[in-house]
Design an enzyme around this catalytic site. Structure first.
Site, short mmCIF file in Angstrom:
data_model
loop_
_atom_site.label_atom_id
_atom_site.label_comp_id
_atom_site.label_asym_id
_atom_site.label_seq_id
_atom_site.Cartn_x
_atom_site.Cartn_y
_atom_site.Cartn_z
CB ALA A 167 -0.93 0.00 1.22
CG ASP A 168 2.49 5.23 -1.53
OD1 ASP A 168 3.63 5.14 -1.03
OD2 ASP A 168 2.00 6.31 -1.91
CB THR A 169 -1.08 6.77 2.55
OG1 THR A 169 -1.64 5.51 2.94
CG2 THR A 169 -2.07 7.88 2.90
N GLY B 229 -3.57 3.79 -2.00
CA GLY B 229 -3.61 2.77 -3.03
C GLY B 229 -3.17 1.44 -2.45
#
Length: 200
Positions: free
Chosen positions: A71-73, A108
């Site tokens: 994930a990435d924020t 994401g």
């Protein structure tokens, strides 16, 4: 028969590791080092998904019995992405930019096994209160802000006093949209058994 697979969270984030324990009591975690550059012409709302997929590919091959979550924020203010600050001055600048405004937090997520990959994103709108300089200074000097996009954690002290309202998933702002993640598993791995996986 339900299929039991080994869940791997590829993330160094302590918030994501905390959240995943509530969905998958039994899982593994893995550190990955990924260059977080992205194409300059990509829509900023799609950056988080792009990076989540990139992190997944950085991890490498999976065994038949493994499912990987990455994930990435990103924190979006207007047309700008507020990344993790490099120092105190940059953290202070970011927080002052957020004060009194509404920003968008996009996480994401990429979930894949050795047969398919599913990428999605979740968006949450966050309205910030205007804080005094001494309140911002207190937060920056007493909490870890350097590993957080936008220089703040909604679960921290500044979230208690500075977040006026949110529209969307609270956990998404923490770094992992748990509801959407569960739905992705239910729709794409329907034979996977959540409920037979329990800590001893």
């Amino acid at each position: 028969m339900p299929i039991l697979k080994n869940i791997i969270l590829a993330s160094k984030s302590p918030r994501r590791r905390e959240l995943i324990r509530n969905l998958f009591p039994i899982h593994e975690v893995a550190d990955i080092d990924c260059n977080e550059e992205f194409p300059k012409d990509i829509e900023i709302q799609k950056v988080a998904s792009f990076l989540a997929h990139k992190k997944s590919q950085t991890y490498g091959l999976l065994r038949q019995d493994e499912i990987l979550i990455s994930a990435d924020t990103t924190v979006l203010l207007g047309e700008n992405i507020l990344n993790k600050p490099l120092n105190l001055r940059e953290g202070e600048k970011m927080l002052k930019e957020l004060m009194g405004k509404t920003h968008e937090v996009v996480t994401g997520v990429c979930v894949r096994d050795n047969e398919k990959s599913v990428v999605f994103s979740e968006s949450t709108m966050v309205e910030m209160e205007i804080l005094e300089d001494h309140e911002i200074s207190y937060y920056l000097n007493n909490f870890n802000f350097l590993d957080k996009a936008g220089s703040y954690g909604i679960q921290d002290w500044i979230g208690f006093i500075g977040v006026k309202r949110i529209i969307g998933d609270y956990y998404n702002v923490m770094g992992l949209p748990i509801h959407a993640l569960y739905r992705a598993f239910r729709e794409n791995w329907p034979t996977y058994s959540f409920f037979s996986v329990r800590p001893e």
